[in-house]
Design an enzyme around this catalytic site. Structure first.
Site, mmCIF file in Angstrom:
data_model
loop_
_atom_site.group_PDB
_atom_site.id
_atom_site.type_symbol
_atom_site.label_atom_id
_atom_site.label_comp_id
_atom_site.label_asym_id
_atom_site.label_seq_id
_atom_site.Cartn_x
_atom_site.Cartn_y
_atom_site.Cartn_z
ATOM 1 C CG ASP A 178 47.504 51.966 39.805
ATOM 2 O OD1 ASP A 178 46.692 51.623 39.071
ATOM 3 O OD2 ASP A 178 48.296 52.808 39.770
ATOM 4 C CB SER A 179 47.803 48.459 36.531
ATOM 5 O OG SER A 179 47.753 47.672 35.421
ATOM 6 C CB ALA A 180 51.732 49.338 33.401
ATOM 7 N N GLY A 192 52.847 49.185 39.001
ATOM 8 C CA GLY A 192 53.147 48.202 39.983
ATOM 9 C C GLY A 192 54.172 47.413 39.443
ATOM 10 C CB ILE A 234 47.770 48.417 43.541
ATOM 11 C CG1 ILE A 234 48.403 49.148 44.669
ATOM 12 C CG2 ILE A 234 46.208 48.274 43.495
ATOM 13 C CD1 ILE A 234 48.240 48.493 46.059
#
EC number: 3.1.1.71
Length: 408
Positions: free
Chosen positions: A190-192, A194, A220
């Protein structure tokens, strides 16, 4: 007594002023989100003060605060066995779900946590609970990698860490140890995280020496590019919790060990103006006027300057590296990627990164599921437990795990 009442009223008013921010009507649990955002902003300001006083780097201080409030020791239950270990020198937390009688080999997910390449850990409660839920509901082995963080290391060391740990896990003898089916392994984050998952997916899909390949990737609200900070979602959500635009730009600068003096110029896209050599061709790969649907682009115009600050890319050439920005990879790097799931949230500066990547993957012939949440905000999927429990957090997590169950 009267002066105490006046003081109390003033403090309440000041607290309300600090906490309150205008939010779109579609966002659920508004006061809870405001309190969460205010708490995070407060922690950031405390860490900035610590940095200013010369006591510690602000990211080390902020991460200390985050981990102190939510660290969980490895534990095991009847449903999930949790172990802290190392894969080729990289710390990992392994979550082993129960085996099914008719399936001697388990599915597996390699999971990479978010936090701007600088914050969080598999050992904090939010990620521990997410990975536990995945292992239990999927009867899977989840490997959550404790990659090193800024400011101890910078790009591309985080990618090297996750690649090294994942290659170790993919060895036949290691997969056999954990009873993992080599044909049913996915990469996710997720986020970084991801961002790192997308970079690793591209790298591994082109590695001819790997015997085991990812069956899927699940991203994500991923961070995927740093060339355009004025996509419609960046313009729409420039000051939306939990990730305002200026904070995301600072994470990029930190990731590259850059200078905060560049931040304001990058916010207005001066780092990728028409006179910056190399940037123009790559920006064509994230031309959102073509990659995003008209329903998103109709109220926005691209921000492209004739002249800007070429010094930024000269000092931070990492901005043009597809390992840091998977969205700008060439078509050949995309066409061999596995089945992909991308979750995006309406109230997130990174929304359009995910939507554009989904479109580029579709154009490359990759099977993609784009799962968009109209009331979602950045980071919502990890907020499912009281007091930070959000309806959209529960719905995004359920949707994500269901897709993994159906496709892995």
């Amino acid at each position: 007594m009267r002066s105490s009442c006046v003081l109390l009223t003033a403090l309440v008013a000041l607290a309300a002023y600090y906490i309150y921010i205008p939010l779109p009507e579609a966002m659920g649990d508004p006061w809870k989100l405001m309190l969460l955002d205010a708490t995070f902003r407060g922690a950031q300001q405390v860490s900035n003060l610590i940095h200013y006083l010369g006591l510690s780097h602000h990211l080390l201080a902020l991460n200390f605060i985050i981990i102190s409030f939510g660290k969980k020791s490895a534990w095991s239950s009847a449903q999930v066995k949790v172990t802290d270990t190392e894969f080729d020198g990289v710390e990992v937390r392994v979550f082993e779900g129960s085996s099914k009688p008719n399936e001697p080999l388990k599915r597996s997910i390699v999971y990479l946590h978010g936090g701007g390449w600088a914050l969080a850990s598999p050992k904090i409660s939010y990620y521990d609970e997410l990975c536990t839920a995945m292992a239990e509901e999927l009867n899977a082995v989840v490997v959550s990698i404790e990659y090193r963080l800024v400011p101890k290391v910078y790009f591309p060391e985080q990618i090297h860490d996750v690649a090294r740990a994942t290659k170790h896990f993919l060895q036949p003898e290691v997969l056999q140890k954990y009873s993992v089916d080599p044909d049913r392994i996915g990469i996710s984050g997720d986020s970084a995280g991801g961002n790192l998952a997308a970079a690793l997916g591209q790298q591994f899909s082109q590695d001819l020496n790997l015997r085991s390949k990812f069956k899927l990737q699940a991203l994500i609200y991923p961070v995927l590019q740093a060339l355009d900070f004025n996509t419609p979602s960046y313009q729409q959500n420039w000051n939306t919790p939990i990730l305002p635009r200026h904070v995301m730009v600072k994470y990029w600068v930190d990731y590259f060990k850059g200078n905060y003096n560049f931040v304001q110029a990058m916010i207005v896209n001066n780092h990728t103006s028409l006179d910056v050599e190399g940037a123009v061709a790559l920006r064509a790969r994230l031309n959102w006027t073509f990659l995003l649907p008209p329903s998103i682009t109709k109220n926005y115009k691209p921000v492209v300057h004739t002249a800007g600050n070429a010094k930024i890319v000269q000092e931070l050439p990492q901005l043009l590296d597809a390992r840091s920005a998977p969205l700008i990879a060439d078509q050949e790097a995309l066409q061999h990627l596995p089945k992909t799931y991308i979750l995006t949230c309406e109230y997130d500066v990174l929304r359009d990164d995910g939507i554009m990547y989904a479109k580029r993957l579709e154009n490359a012939g990759v099977q993609v599921t784009l799962d968009h949440f109209e009331d979602g905000f950045h980071g919502c999927m990890i907020f499912t437990r009281w007091p930070t429990n959000f309806s959209v957090g529960i719905r995004t997590r359920n949707s994500y795990i269901k897709w993994l169950d159906d496709n892995l």
